[in-house]
Design an enzyme around this catalytic site. Structure first.
Site, short mmCIF file in Angstrom:
data_model
loop_
_atom_site.label_atom_id
_atom_site.label_comp_id
_atom_site.label_asym_id
_atom_site.label_seq_id
_atom_site.Cartn_x
_atom_site.Cartn_y
_atom_site.Cartn_z
N LYS A 1 0.83 -1.21 0.00
CA LYS A 1 0.00 0.00 0.00
C LYS A 1 0.86 1.26 0.00
CE LYS A 1 -4.29 -2.06 1.40
NZ LYS A 1 -5.25 -2.40 2.45
N ARG B 1 -3.31 -10.14 5.29
CA ARG B 1 -3.85 -10.28 3.94
C ARG B 1 -2.76 -9.87 2.97
NH1 ARG B 1 -6.38 -7.27 0.17
NH2 ARG B 1 -8.08 -8.22 -0.98
N1 PMM Z 1 -7.53 -4.13 1.10
C1 PMM Z 1 -7.99 -4.22 -0.15
C2 PMM Z 1 -9.09 -5.06 -0.46
N2 PMM Z 1 -9.70 -5.77 0.52
N3 PMM Z 1 -9.88 -6.39 2.78
C3 PMM Z 1 -9.46 -6.28 4.05
N4 PMM Z 1 -10.10 -6.97 5.03
N5 PMM Z 1 -8.41 -5.51 4.39
C4 PMM Z 1 -7.72 -4.76 3.47
O1 PMM Z 1 -6.78 -4.05 3.86
C5 PMM Z 1 -8.16 -4.83 2.11
C6 PMM Z 1 -9.25 -5.69 1.80
C7 PMM Z 1 -7.34 -3.43 -1.25
O2 PMM Z 1 -6.13 -4.00 -1.58
P1 PMM Z 1 -5.94 -4.98 -2.85
O3 PMM Z 1 -6.08 -4.09 -4.03
O4 PMM Z 1 -4.56 -5.46 -2.60
O5 PMM Z 1 -6.92 -6.09 -2.81
#
Ligand code: PMM
Length: 272
Positions: A207, A247
């Site tokens: 991020k 995650r």
């Molecule tokens: N970040 C993204 C999408 N879904 N869900 C949770 N629980 N926590 C997060 O920090 C989160 C998420 C966006 O990131 P991506 O583009 O890497 O999916």
């Protein structure tokens, strides 16, 4: 031990351009690879929540994720569904998903609390203030830790009032969501002050705030691929602090980090 949640974004730009089935096949293969690399949970999402991303039609979201969830759950993997829509959550759990990961914590769709209560699944409630096109502008806090704590407590109340057992709720500070750069670090430094005793999921991977933290001569803060080691450092610290889950995209790197933490803590080679 901290769980590794492997990210599987089933969006057309993530995989081949060979149509829906080619995309589903490629996504299933990627999910299997995540599991082989050490992911304990595969987090399947059909809608991008990156800053500025437009929303996907509800029917389209379901069509993207369903065949992938069915196949991965059919292989015995633990699957979570990353969605803000109650209808998608229900279809996903019916297809074998065991966890609903709602980045809005039930705020975006008023039906979500009731549906996840009915589904009796685990729920990840993330701190969120607005959809992707507006969220950066909502990065306005007097005291980010207190406000995230209170806003998450309100989500827990809404879910519990709808019938979700509080012990089924995992909280997530929503790094990068309504938090452009500086707002993220106090939340990591003071997890106990907002988590209210709930299990915690941390999603830091690649991020922007990591890019800002590692920027120096020769390190471009805008280069997402340069943030991989920083992501693994976050995973290591989460494991050391007993956080429920991380995650990540690179399940192998996370799994390696967890093994090293385990070996260090136990003074012996890890068991798993
Ligand atoms: N970040 C993204 C999408 N879904 N869900 C949770 N629980 N926590 C997060 O920090 C989160 C998420 C966006 O990131 P991506 O583009 O890497 O999916």
């Amino acid at each position: 031990m901290t769980l590794v949640m492997g990210i599987l974004n089933v969006t057309p730009d993530s995989f081949s351009d060979g149509g829906r089935w080619a995309t589903a096949d490629a996504a299933i293969a990627q999910g299997m690879k995540l599991a082989r690399d050490g992911a304990d949970v595969i987090d399947v999402g059909g809608e991008s929540t990156r800053p500025g991303a437009a929303r996907v039609e509800p029917g389209e979201e379901v069509e993207r994720v369903l065949p992938v969830i069915e196949a991965l759950a059919g292989e015995g993997l633990t699957v979570s569904i990353d969605t803000m829509r109650a209808r998608t959550a229900r279809a996903a759990v019916d297809a074998g998903a065991r966890i609903v990961n709602d980045v809005s914590g039930g705020l975006a769709d008023p039906d979500m609390p009731r549906i996840v209560a009915e589904l009796e699944c685990e729920v990840i409630a993330m701190h969120w203030r607005a959809h992707s096109t507006e969220m950066d502008a909502t990065d306005q806090y007097q005291d980010v830790v207190a406000e995230v704590r209170d806003e998450l407590a309100a989500r827990v109340d809404a879910l519990a009032t709808a019938g979700v057992r509080p012990d089924r709720i995992v909280l997530d500070p929503g790094l990068g969501f309504a938090k452009v750069t500086d707002s993220n670090w106090p939340l990591l430094a003071r997890i106990d002050d907002w988590a209210q005793g709930h299990r915690v999921l941390i999603g830091a991977r690649r991020k922007r705030f990591l890019g800002a933290a590692i920027a120096r001569e020769g390190v471009d803060p805008a280069d997402a691929s340069a943030r991989e080691h920083a992501t693994t450092a976050i995973t290591t610290l989460c494991a050391e602090r007993g956080i429920w889950g991380v995650r990540v995209h690179d399940a192998r790197a996370a799994s390696d980090a967890l093994r090293i933490v385990s070996a260090w803590q136990n003074g012996a080679e890890p068991q798993r």
